[in-house]
Design an enzyme around this catalytic site. Structure first.
Site, PDB file in Angstrom:
ATOM      1  CB  SER A  54      -0.766  -0.164   1.384  1.00 33.29           C
ATOM      2  OG  SER A  54      -1.759  -1.033   1.397  1.00 33.29           O
ATOM      3  CG  HIS A  82      -3.075  -0.981  -3.672  1.00 33.57           C
ATOM      4  ND1 HIS A  82      -3.500   0.192  -3.287  1.00 33.57           N
ATOM      5  CD2 HIS A  82      -2.812  -1.617  -2.364  1.00 33.57           C
ATOM      6  CE1 HIS A  82      -3.666   0.246  -2.004  1.00 33.57           C
ATOM      7  NE2 HIS A  82      -3.241  -0.586  -1.413  1.00 33.57           N
ATOM      8  CD  GLU A 133      -4.603   2.767  -6.121  1.00 35.45           C
ATOM      9  OE1 GLU A 133      -5.313   3.901  -6.085  1.00 35.45           O
ATOM     10  OE2 GLU A 133      -3.935   2.381  -4.977  1.00 35.45           O
ATOM     11  CG  ASN A 137      -4.076   4.450   0.618  1.00 35.30           C
ATOM     12  OD1 ASN A 137      -5.229   4.534   0.976  1.00 35.30           O
ATOM     13  ND2 ASN A 137      -3.452   3.326   0.712  1.00 35.30           N
TER      14      ASN A 137
END
Ligand SMILES: NC(=O)c1ccc[n+]([C@@H]2O[C@H](COP(=O)([O-])OP(=O)(O)OC[C@H]3O[C@@H](n4cnc5c(N)ncnc54)[C@H](O)[C@@H]3O)[C@@H](O)[C@H]2O)c1
Length: 280
Positions: free
Chosen positions: A116, A137, A149, A187
């Site tokens: 991550s 991801h 992702e 994120n």
């Protein structure tokens, strides 16, 4: 297709289950005592839930279980066309795992990490085959979340990125390709949003309840930012904020002091029973 998933924790078991439901043969690898049994129990209960909700039939659930084999060491994964690593979020641990995978996997395999917050490019370097490497991801819980992702490392080839995109689509996910920049897309945007909500709380803009209510009623968010970080874990949120701040060096990513204090106090959110809100 045969898929090897390294690391049978929260994410590895979800990834294995999702690949198996799509009809792939999966080898799930973990070295910690009890981890594989825990993963099998968690896959079984997740599949049972899907059967109860009529997302899948009981036969499909049974078939998925039969598609997952386990192994307690990194060895003999030469038949895997795709290798996905989901071990602890530590660059040292990941380097060690990818070093061991060099001789345990085939030249042609597609190699991916589920990191991550670490650099995909750096982990790729440890694989010895950086052009065959990219990030995949997944989001938690993997069986429920649509997005993957696909992270293009500095040396990922176009063919690798395209194969990874097609693989994610083939297991029923929606892939979005992005560059190997800290936080990728989700994120990078979500962590500063949560962090700003904590800054706003400590500046006395409003109470925790009202900050969350405002974002739900005024921005149509399904959950408020403070309830969200309680769910994710304040320690996890803080580590992500620190990683963004450290990598970019931009003060806009500075972790909110209140979040640091709460982590020091053991107020980690739902998992500790209290964060910005209290849990029964
Ligand atoms: N938990 C999340 O919400 C989430 C979401 C997206 C991505 N990720 C990423 O996924 C990865 C795994 O996270 P997690 O939450 O599943 O962690 P976890 O702690 O639940 O599981 C990690 C597993 O890796 C195993 N492991 C460690 N060293 C190993 C080795 N040398 N060989 C084989 N197995 C080994 C551990 O025994 C453990 O079972 C991390 O990179 C994390 O950043 C996590």
């Amino acid at each position: 297709m045969k898929v090897a998933v390294i690391g049978a924790g929260t994410m590895g078991s979800g990834i294995a289950q999702t690949c198996a439901l799509a009809g792939h043969d999966v080898t799930l690898v973990d070295v910690a005592p009890g981890a594989l049994e825990r993963a099998q129990r968690s896959m079984r209960s997740s599949l049972d839930r899907m059967v109860r909700r009529e997302t899948i039939t009981a036969e499909e659930g049974e078939e998925a279980v039969a598609h997952v084999g386990t192994r307690d060491a990194i060895a003999g994964l030469h038949d895997a066309g795709v290798v996905i690593e989901a071990v602890f979020e530590s660059v040292e641990v990941k380097r060690g795992v990818w070093g061991a995978l060099q001789s345990a996997t085939s030249e042609g395999a597609l190699l991916a990490t589920n990191t991550s917050s670490l650099s995909v490019t750096e982990i790729a370097a440890a694989s010895g085959r950086p052009e065959r490497f990219c990030g995949l991801h997944f989001f938690n819980p993997v069986p429920m979340m649509a997005l993957v992702e696909v992270v293009r490392g500095l040396r990922s080839s176009d063919e690798t990125v395209e194969q990874a995109r097609a693989f994610a689509e083939g297991i029923g996910k929606t892939p979005i390709v992005c560059a190997d920049k800290p936080g990728f897309i989700v994120n990078r945007l979500l962590i500063p949003y949560i962090n700003d909500a904590v800054h706003a709380l400590s500046e006395g803009v409003a109470t925790a309840e009202d900050i969350d209510r405002a974002m739900k009623l005024g921005a149509n968010m399904p959950i408020g930012p403070l309830a969200l970080v309680d769910l994710v874990g304040l320690d996890v949120g803080l580590a992500a904020a620190e990683a963004l701040h450290g990598e970019f060096g931009d003060p806009k990513f500075r972790p909110a002091p209140l979040m640091k204090q709460m982590v020091r106090a053991g107020l980690l959110g739902r998992k500790s029973g209290e964060g910005f809100f209290r849990y029964g």
